[in-house]
Scaffold this active site. Structure first.
Site, PDB file in Angstrom:
ATOM      1  N   CYS A 143       0.833  -1.208   0.000  1.00 51.58           N
ATOM      2  CA  CYS A 143       0.000   0.000   0.000  1.00 51.58           C
ATOM      3  C   CYS A 143       0.867   1.258   0.000  1.00 51.58           C
ATOM      4  O   CYS A 143       1.392   1.660   1.045  1.00 51.58           O
ATOM      5  CB  CYS A 143      -0.929  -0.018   1.223  1.00 51.58           C
ATOM      6  SG  CYS A 143      -1.954   1.460   1.341  1.00 51.58           S
ATOM      7  N   CYS A 184      -0.362   4.099   2.190  1.00 51.12           N
ATOM      8  CA  CYS A 184      -0.113   3.886   3.626  1.00 51.12           C
ATOM      9  C   CYS A 184       1.355   4.128   3.969  1.00 51.12           C
ATOM     10  O   CYS A 184       1.669   4.732   4.985  1.00 51.12           O
ATOM     11  CB  CYS A 184      -0.453   2.446   4.025  1.00 51.12           C
ATOM     12  SG  CYS A 184      -2.004   1.844   3.382  1.00 51.12           S
ATOM     13  N   ASP A 185       2.253   3.620   3.148  1.00 51.06           N
ATOM     14  CA  ASP A 185       3.652   3.513   3.577  1.00 51.06           C
ATOM     15  C   ASP A 185       4.656   4.328   2.758  1.00 51.06           C
ATOM     16  O   ASP A 185       5.816   4.442   3.165  1.00 51.06           O
ATOM     17  CB  ASP A 185       4.078   2.032   3.540  1.00 51.06           C
ATOM     18  CG  ASP A 185       3.231   1.195   4.499  1.00 51.06           C
ATOM     19  OD1 ASP A 185       2.857   1.725   5.556  1.00 51.06           O
ATOM     20  OD2 ASP A 185       2.944   0.030   4.179  1.00 51.06           O
TER      21      ASP A 185
END
Ligand code: NAP
Length: 320
Positions: A135, A138-139
Site C-alpha cells: 500500500c 499507507c507507507d
C-alpha cells in the site's frame, strides 16, 4: 433452528466490520459479529498507520484494531472469533453457519475484506513492514526522497507508481511482460512521468536487505541477466483476492470475485456489504470504516422499513 433471529449479523472484523458493529450496537440492534479466526483484517499485519484521522502521532495497526474492537464491545456488540462456514441468503431470516452451529438474521453485513497477493519470496516476507508493502498510500511517505520499486503492470501498479512519484526520488516499475495490463490512460501517465522508469520483462528474484530494504534483485526473463535496483522500499501491486468464496452463488459477484454493490446494497435485499470485499479502488482503512458505517445505517433503515415482518432480537444493547 435457533430461537430468535438476530437483527444484524456482521461477518468480518476489519475496520469495515467493526465500524458496522459500532453503529449497529449504538442503534440498539445488538449485532452478532463473526470476526473470523484471523480477526482484525489487514491492519493486523501493518506497523505504523499515519493516515487514519484522529491519531496525530500515528497508531500501530494492531493497536487500532484493539481500540475498534473495544469500542464495538463497549456498546454491546457480541463478538466471536470464529469463521463462518456457510450462508443461505435464499430466504429470510438469512442463515449463517459456523460449522453445525446455525444462526439466523434479518440482515447481514458482509465485511470479509480482501488479501493482497504477494510474490512469496523469502526477503519479501521477512521485510514486510520494513520496506516491503502492498500500500503506497499507507507507507510511501516513510521513504520520502528515496528510490522505490513497484511490482506489477495493472491499474493498481500504475496508481502506486504515480502516487509514489510525488514522494520518491525515483520509482522503478518492474513488470514481467513487455506491455502493461493497465488501462491506456493510466499506462500513458506512468510512461510520461520523468520520475518513473519501467523495467520490462523483469521478475523479482528477491528483496535485498537485512533489517530493512536496500534493493530489489531482478532477472530479465529474455536474457536471464540478474541485476539489483537500489531501493528503500518495494511495493507489490499484483492484485488482491477478495474474500468472497463463501458468497458465490448467493449474491452477485463480479468476474474478479468482488461483491457487486450499489452503495452498501448487494443483489439480495437485506444483505449489505462494506470494505475491501466490494472495493477495488480505494482500499483504505478509513474508506472501509466509512463504508461499514453506511452499511449499518442502511441495515438499520431497512429493518425499520420492514419492521412488521421483523421479530425483535434478544436483549437490546446499551442505550445510544
Ligand atoms: P490486475 O489488473 O490483476 O493486475 C495485476 C498485475 O500484476 C498484472 O500486470 C500482472 O501481470 C501482475 N502480476 C500478477 N501476478 C504476478 C506475479 N506473480 N509476478 C509478477 N507480476 C504479477 O490487478 P490490479 O492492478 O490490482 O487491478 C485489479 C482490478 O481493479 C482491475 O480491474 C483494475 O482495473 C481495477 N483497479 C482500478 C483502479 C482505478 O480505476 N483507479 C485502480 C486500481 C485497480 P500480467 O499483466 O502479466 O498478468
Amino acid at each position: 433452528m435457533p430461537a430468535t433471529p438476530h437483527n444484524v449479523i456482521v461477518i468480518g472484523s476489519g475496520p469495515a466490520g467493526l465500524t458496522a458493529a459500532i453503529y449497529a450496537a449504538r442503534a440498539n440492534l445488538a449485532p452478532k459479529v463473526f470476526e473470523g479466526f484471523a480477526a482484525g483484517g489487514q491492519l493486523m499485519n501493518t506497523t505504523d498507520v499515519e493516515n487514519y484521522p484522529g491519531f496525530a502521532e500515528g497508531i500501530m495497526g494492531p493497536e487500532l484494531m484493539v481500540q475498534l474492537r473495544g469500542q464495538a464491545e463497549r456498546f454491546g456488540a457480541d463478538l466471536e472469533q470464529v469463521d463462518v462456514t456457510k450462508v443461505d441468503f435464499s430466504a429470510r431470516p438469512f442463515g449463517v453457519w459456523v460449522g453445525d452451529d446455525e444462526h439466523r438474521a434479518e440482515t447481514v453485513i458482509i465485511a470479509t475484506g480482501a488479501t493482497p497477493r504477494w510474490l512469496n519470496l523469502p526477503g519479501e516476507t521477512r521485510l514486510r513492514g520494513f520496506g516491503v508493502s502492498s500500500c503506497a498510500t499507507c507507507d510511501g511517505f516513510f521513504f520520502k526522497d528515496q528510490e522505490m520499486v513497484v511490482v506489477g503492470g495493472g491499474d493498481s501498479a500504475m496508481e502506486e507508481a504515480l502516487y509514489l512519484s510525488r514522494i520518491a526520488s525515483k520509482v522503478t516499475v518492474v513488470h514481467r511482460r513487455d506491455a502493461f495490463r493497465a488501462s491506456q490512460i493510466m499506462a500513458d501517465r506512468v510512461l510520461a512521468n520523468d520520475t518513473i522508469d519501467v523495467r520490462w520483462n523483469a521478475v523479482v528474484e528477491d528483496v535485498v536487505g537485512q533489517e530493512k530494504v536496500s534493493g530489489v534483485r531482478v532477472r530479465d526473463v529474455k536474457t536471464d541477466e540478474v541485476s539489483e535496483i537500489p531501493a528503500a522500499a518495494m511495493f507489490v501491486a499484483i492484485g488482491h483476492l477478495p474474500t468472497s468464496g463463501l458468497f458465490a452463488g448467493q449474491i452477485e459477484l463480479d468476474d474478479e470475485g468482488y461483491i457487486v454493490a450499489d452503495g452498501s446494497r448487494t443483489s439480495v435485499e437485506g444483505v449489505f456489504v462494506a470494505g475491501d470485499v466490494q472495493d477495488k479502488i480505494y482500499r483504505q482503512a478509513i474508506t472501509a470504516a466509512g463504508s461499514g458505517c453506511m452499511a449499518a445505517i442502511d441495515a438499520e433503515r431497512w429493518l425499520e422499513e420492514n419492521r412488521a415482518e421483523t421479530a425483535p432480537s434478544g436483549d437490546a444493547a446499551t442505550a445510544v
